[in-house]
Design a protein around this motif. Structure first.
Motif, PDB file in Angstrom:
ATOM      1  N   PHE A  75       0.835  -1.206   0.000  1.00  0.00           N
ATOM      2  CA  PHE A  75       0.000   0.000   0.000  1.00  0.00           C
ATOM      3  C   PHE A  75       0.864   1.248   0.000  1.00  0.00           C
ATOM      4  O   PHE A  75       2.041   1.226   0.390  1.00  0.00           O
ATOM      5  CB  PHE A  75      -1.000  -0.008   1.154  1.00  0.00           C
ATOM      6  N   ALA A  76       0.261   2.323  -0.478  1.00  0.00           N
ATOM      7  CA  ALA A  76       0.938   3.613  -0.584  1.00  0.00           C
ATOM      8  C   ALA A  76       0.381   4.557   0.473  1.00  0.00           C
ATOM      9  O   ALA A  76      -0.797   4.482   0.832  1.00  0.00           O
ATOM     10  CB  ALA A  76       0.741   4.198  -1.976  1.00  0.00           C
ATOM     11  N   VAL A  77       1.234   5.456   0.943  1.00  0.00           N
ATOM     12  CA  VAL A  77       0.876   6.369   2.027  1.00  0.00           C
ATOM     13  C   VAL A  77       1.147   7.804   1.590  1.00  0.00           C
ATOM     14  O   VAL A  77       2.257   8.139   1.169  1.00  0.00           O
ATOM     15  CB  VAL A  77       1.682   6.044   3.295  1.00  0.00           C
ATOM     16  N   LYS A  78       0.149   8.640   1.669  1.00  0.00           N
ATOM     17  CA  LYS A  78       0.321  10.060   1.371  1.00  0.00           C
ATOM     18  C   LYS A  78       1.395  10.640   2.277  1.00  0.00           C
ATOM     19  O   LYS A  78       1.445  10.332   3.481  1.00  0.00           O
ATOM     20  CB  LYS A  78      -1.017  10.782   1.576  1.00  0.00           C
ATOM     21  N   ASP A  79       2.241  11.491   1.722  1.00  0.00           N
ATOM     22  CA  ASP A  79       3.426  11.919   2.459  1.00  0.00           C
ATOM     23  C   ASP A  79       3.178  13.049   3.452  1.00  0.00           C
ATOM     24  O   ASP A  79       4.032  13.899   3.693  1.00  0.00           O
ATOM     25  CB  ASP A  79       4.544  12.317   1.492  1.00  0.00           C
ATOM     26  N   ASN A  80       2.007  13.050   4.058  1.00  0.00           N
ATOM     27  CA  ASN A  80       1.794  13.828   5.281  1.00  0.00           C
ATOM     28  C   ASN A  80       1.410  12.890   6.419  1.00  0.00           C
ATOM     29  O   ASN A  80       0.961  13.347   7.475  1.00  0.00           O
ATOM     30  CB  ASN A  80       0.750  14.920   5.083  1.00  0.00           C
ATOM     31  N   ILE A  81       1.602  11.577   6.205  1.00  0.00           N
ATOM     32  CA  ILE A  81       1.303  10.544   7.189  1.00  0.00           C
ATOM     33  C   ILE A  81       2.610   9.808   7.482  1.00  0.00           C
ATOM     34  O   ILE A  81       3.313   9.375   6.575  1.00  0.00           O
ATOM     35  CB  ILE A  81       0.250   9.556   6.654  1.00  0.00           C
ATOM     36  N   ASP A  82       2.922   9.633   8.745  1.00  0.00           N
ATOM     37  CA  ASP A  82       4.218   9.086   9.129  1.00  0.00           C
ATOM     38  C   ASP A  82       4.340   7.584   8.906  1.00  0.00           C
ATOM     39  O   ASP A  82       3.411   6.812   9.216  1.00  0.00           O
ATOM     40  CB  ASP A  82       4.487   9.365  10.611  1.00  0.00           C
ATOM     41  N   VAL A  83       5.499   7.187   8.388  1.00  0.00           N
ATOM     42  CA  VAL A  83       5.932   5.791   8.339  1.00  0.00           C
ATOM     43  C   VAL A  83       7.277   5.743   9.051  1.00  0.00           C
ATOM     44  O   VAL A  83       8.204   6.482   8.689  1.00  0.00           O
ATOM     45  CB  VAL A  83       6.066   5.284   6.893  1.00  0.00           C
ATOM     46  N   ALA A  84       7.389   4.911  10.058  1.00  0.00           N
ATOM     47  CA  ALA A  84       8.586   4.888  10.910  1.00  0.00           C
ATOM     48  C   ALA A  84       9.860   4.700  10.096  1.00  0.00           C
ATOM     49  O   ALA A  84       9.953   3.796   9.260  1.00  0.00           O
ATOM     50  CB  ALA A  84       8.457   3.772  11.945  1.00  0.00           C
ATOM     51  N   GLY A  85      10.843   5.582  10.337  1.00  0.00           N
ATOM     52  CA  GLY A  85      12.129   5.491   9.679  1.00  0.00           C
ATOM     53  C   GLY A  85      12.168   6.094   8.291  1.00  0.00           C
ATOM     54  O   GLY A  85      13.221   6.106   7.647  1.00  0.00           O
ATOM     55  N   TRP A  86      11.038   6.582   7.817  1.00  0.00           N
ATOM     56  CA  TRP A  86      10.951   7.170   6.487  1.00  0.00           C
ATOM     57  C   TRP A  86      10.755   8.681   6.615  1.00  0.00           C
ATOM     58  O   TRP A  86      10.223   9.168   7.616  1.00  0.00           O
ATOM     59  CB  TRP A  86       9.761   6.579   5.708  1.00  0.00           C
ATOM     60  N   PRO A  87      11.143   9.440   5.585  1.00  0.00           N
ATOM     61  CA  PRO A  87      10.928  10.892   5.648  1.00  0.00           C
ATOM     62  C   PRO A  87       9.459  11.254   5.459  1.00  0.00           C
ATOM     63  O   PRO A  87       8.711  10.565   4.760  1.00  0.00           O
ATOM     64  CB  PRO A  87      11.774  11.415   4.478  1.00  0.00           C
ATOM     65  N   THR A  88       9.060  12.317   6.124  1.00  0.00           N
ATOM     66  CA  THR A  88       7.749  12.936   5.918  1.00  0.00           C
ATOM     67  C   THR A  88       7.998  14.369   5.486  1.00  0.00           C
ATOM     68  O   THR A  88       8.762  15.083   6.139  1.00  0.00           O
ATOM     69  CB  THR A  88       6.911  12.917   7.201  1.00  0.00           C
ATOM     70  N   THR A  89       7.353  14.797   4.391  1.00  0.00           N
ATOM     71  CA  THR A  89       7.566  16.162   3.894  1.00  0.00           C
ATOM     72  C   THR A  89       6.313  17.025   3.895  1.00  0.00           C
ATOM     73  O   THR A  89       6.423  18.249   3.908  1.00  0.00           O
ATOM     74  CB  THR A  89       8.097  16.133   2.443  1.00  0.00           C
ATOM     75  N   ALA A  90       5.132  16.423   3.834  1.00  0.00           N
ATOM     76  CA  ALA A  90       3.888  17.176   3.629  1.00  0.00           C
ATOM     77  C   ALA A  90       3.976  18.061   2.391  1.00  0.00           C
ATOM     78  O   ALA A  90       3.315  19.094   2.299  1.00  0.00           O
ATOM     79  CB  ALA A  90       3.522  17.994   4.861  1.00  0.00           C
ATOM     80  N   GLY A  91       4.823  17.669   1.451  1.00  0.00           N
ATOM     81  CA  GLY A  91       4.969  18.436   0.220  1.00  0.00           C
ATOM     82  C   GLY A  91       5.788  19.699   0.401  1.00  0.00           C
ATOM     83  O   GLY A  91       5.780  20.577  -0.468  1.00  0.00           O
ATOM     84  N   CYS A  92       6.503  19.811   1.500  1.00  0.00           N
ATOM     85  CA  CYS A  92       7.306  21.003   1.781  1.00  0.00           C
ATOM     86  C   CYS A  92       8.707  20.554   2.175  1.00  0.00           C
ATOM     87  O   CYS A  92       8.906  20.077   3.309  1.00  0.00           O
ATOM     88  CB  CYS A  92       6.668  21.818   2.904  1.00  0.00           C
ATOM     89  N   PRO A  93       9.684  20.660   1.286  1.00  0.00           N
ATOM     90  CA  PRO A  93      11.041  20.178   1.598  1.00  0.00           C
ATOM     91  C   PRO A  93      11.608  20.748   2.890  1.00  0.00           C
ATOM     92  O   PRO A  93      12.329  20.054   3.620  1.00  0.00           O
ATOM     93  CB  PRO A  93      11.852  20.622   0.379  1.00  0.00           C
ATOM     94  N   ALA A  94      11.297  22.005   3.210  1.00  0.00           N
ATOM     95  CA  ALA A  94      11.846  22.622   4.413  1.00  0.00           C
ATOM     96  C   ALA A  94      11.314  21.976   5.690  1.00  0.00           C
ATOM     97  O   ALA A  94      11.928  22.113   6.756  1.00  0.00           O
ATOM     98  CB  ALA A  94      11.522  24.118   4.420  1.00  0.00           C
TER      99      ALA A  94
END
Length: 598
Positions: A75-94
């Motif tokens: 499954f895929a996870v939108k990048d404003n939802i945390d996956v342990a050990g993975w980066p989260t950006t919420a679409g904002c690199p900063a």
């Protein structure tokens, strides 16, 4: 090895039943087949991260397959939802950080056996319904790359529509779990607020955020939501299901529709909507045009009033770093700075008033049906009118969370230009199961291809399983459909499931004293099969129902002809010695008919 793209949960389960040991090689091949340059993905699992998830699953599955209903499903996870050990950006690199723990829903899905394959692109800070407000690039529509994919959950919808994941997680504050579903011919389940925990989610508007589910089928979406949902004490806005909602709609539902829907001049969208209405009526629904004014007024509040200040609060200190934000997103979010606390309270009062009006309007119907979006635009058009066109997309979505409603976006008849044009069903909070039940029937009726895969849609393996939030009750007499006491079920949101028979071990008697004639059912191995109706009554209403049952009747457990055991009416044997036995008639209706003929 056969392609794993476009598989439903049922397909994945079938493959693993044949060979559970293939989980490592199958998912490794699946990951390897994904184009790493595809900008719908912001992060893909490394082989080591994939193996770290799959290794503990196999032993568990071999020991107890039933405990891992999502075993090996990627499954895929939108990048404003945390996956342990993975980066989260919420679409904002900063903003980028490495998550220390899985989001609550991700942890639950992993515990059910699912495997995170990657994280997906989104409109920055989940602010937008377009899929173009990302520094990682706009995600194109899966049917025509000149058009938008919809947002903010653009990446999750895109990879799901193309079959690159078994399901995907999005979020929905103003429609982000529905508009991308409508634009890509997939299912988007926007759960009741608080059913799926928001722990581990970068907020857009905490009061209105919901993690949502994309899938090729309604059955899959509801299964995933059920496994991911549940009360989370660490989320201040998580809540328990009160178990008062119906298990399904009537067989012939009554749907509200906007009396004068707005399509902003898009004739093809309007034509697709009319085709959808024809299909709804062909399936037995009655459509009731309603005044849509309070819905529209509430929808406008989300971005064109003090509610936008909640987005300002969500971005925190980033509001002082505009150069590191998408300019359109910054322009929207910074507007929240101009409102006062007094403005916010007044906006809440208005929200409550409009939500009450909406609730009263919907109380007379099974659900509201709307176009998922009134129109669609190209990527180039969005550059000219980024805010106005985005606002158009939210015409039929923005009000839903503000009014505390549940929603299900469904594929609908296509536009004449070949683009999808979905519909959305909207109902009160906790009606998610009822929406799903209808959605399964709708998908079977239309038989559209699955997402953008071109594959035919498979028939669900079975209806939705029995609900833990409802009690299945067998009624045998005065509570049957059309009988004097049936209202005691219908006024408590009970829903008729089927007519069937008991096992051949019951005797039926007529209790003719009192204001209402009713039967008495007695277990006896020398009896016969008796016709009954099965009704699902919400768990929280079951006690009220039982409290109204007068002696000598009560509720016990009945065995049905097919071996199932359900709750049902029983009778104290002592009173039956004076009652005429009517077992030979096989059911209450047949005996009543015989009395009319005398």
């Amino acid at each position: 090895m056969a392609s794993t793209f476009g598989l439903t949960l049922q397909d994945w389960q079938h493959r693993y039943r044949q060979d559970p040991q293939c989980i490592h090689s199958l998912l490794a091949a699946h990951l390897d087949a994904i184009d790493p340059q595809d900008n719908a993905w912001l992060y893909l699992a490394t082989p080591a991260q994939l193996q770290a998830q799959t290794e503990p699953l196999l032993e568990h599955y071999l020991r107890d397959p039933q405990s891992l209903p999502l075993f090996g499903v990627p499954f895929a996870v939108k990048d404003n939802i945390d996956v342990a050990g993975w980066p989260t950006t919420a679409g904002c690199p900063a903003l980028t950080y490495t998550a220390q723990a899985d989001a609550f829903v991700v942890a639950k899905l992993k515990a059910a056996g699912a495997v995170v394959i990657g994280k997906t692109n989104l409109d920055q800070y989940a602010t937008g319904l377009v899929g173009t407000r990302s520094p990682y690039g706009a995600v194109p529509n899966t049917f025509n790359p000149d058009y938008v994919s919809g947002g903010s959950s653009s990446g999750s919808a895109s990879v799901l529509a193309r079959g690159l994941a078994g399901f995907s997680l999005g979020t929905d504050t103003a429609g982000s779990g529905r508009v991308p579903a409508g634009f890509n011919n997939i299912v988007g389940l926007k759960p009741t607020k608080g059913w799926l925990s928001a722990s581990g989610l970068v907020p857009a508007c905490r009061l209105n955020d919901t993690i949502s589910v994309f899938a090729l089928t309604v059955e899959d979406a509801f299964t995933v939501a059920t496994l991911a949902g549940g009360y989370d004490a660490t989320d201040a806005y998580s809540r328990n299901d009160p178990h008062t909602a119906p298990a399904g709609f009537k067989a012939l539902p009554d749907f509200a529709i906007p009396a004068a829907p707005e399509f902003f001049g898009d004739k093809q969208a309007e034509a697709a909507w009319r085709k959808a209405l024809e299909q709804l009526q062909a399936g037995g629904a009655t459509l009731h045009p309603i005044d849509f004014t309070p819905f529209s007024q509430l929808a406008e509040q989300l971005y064109y009033g003090p509610w936008v200040a909640e987005r300002t609060a969500a971005v925190g200190g980033m509001i002082h770093r505009p150069e590191e934000m998408d300019p359109v997103v910054y322009g929207i979010v910074s507007n929240g700075l101009k409102y006062s606390a007094v403005d916010a309270y007044q906006a809440e009062y208005l929200r409550a008033e409009l939500a009450r009006q909406i609730g009263q309007t919907l109380s007379g119907f099974d659900a509201l049906v709307v176009p998922t979006s009134p129109t669609i635009h190209t990527l180039e058009e969005m550059k000219q009118e980024p805010v106005n066109y985005n606002s158009q997309f939210g015409t039929y979505t923005n009000f839903t969370n503000l009014a505390d409603l549940s929603a299900l976006a469904l594929p609908g008849p296509f536009r004449d230009d070949g683009l999808p044009a979905g519909i959305t069903l909207i109902a009160p909070a906790w009606h998610d199961r009822a929406l799903a039940g209808f959605g399964i029937t709708w998908q079977q009726q239309l038989a559209l291809p699955a997402g953008a895969t071109g594959k035919p849609l498979k028939t669900p393996s079975a209806p939705l399983p029995a609900s833990a939030g409802h009690v299945r009750v067998a009624v045998v007499g005065a509570h049957l459909t059309g009988m004097p006491l049936n209202f005691q079920l219908t006024t408590r949101n009970a829903v008729l499931v089927e007519e069937t028979q008991t096992a051949a071990s019951y005797r039926l008697f007529a209790l003719i004293d009192g204001p209402v004639k009713k039967p008495g059912l007695l277990r006896d191995e020398n009896g016969a099969a008796i016709t009954v109706e099965l009704w699902d009554i919400p768990l929280a209403r079951f006690g009220e129902f039982v409290a109204e049952i007068p002696a000598p009747l009560g509720i016990g457990s009945l065995t049905l002809a097919d071996g199932r055991t359900v709750k049902g009416f029983i009778c104290e044997p002592a009173v039956l010695s004076q009652a005429p036995e009517i077992t030979e008639f096989g059911g209450w209706r047949h005996w009543l008919a015989s009395q009319e003929n005398k």
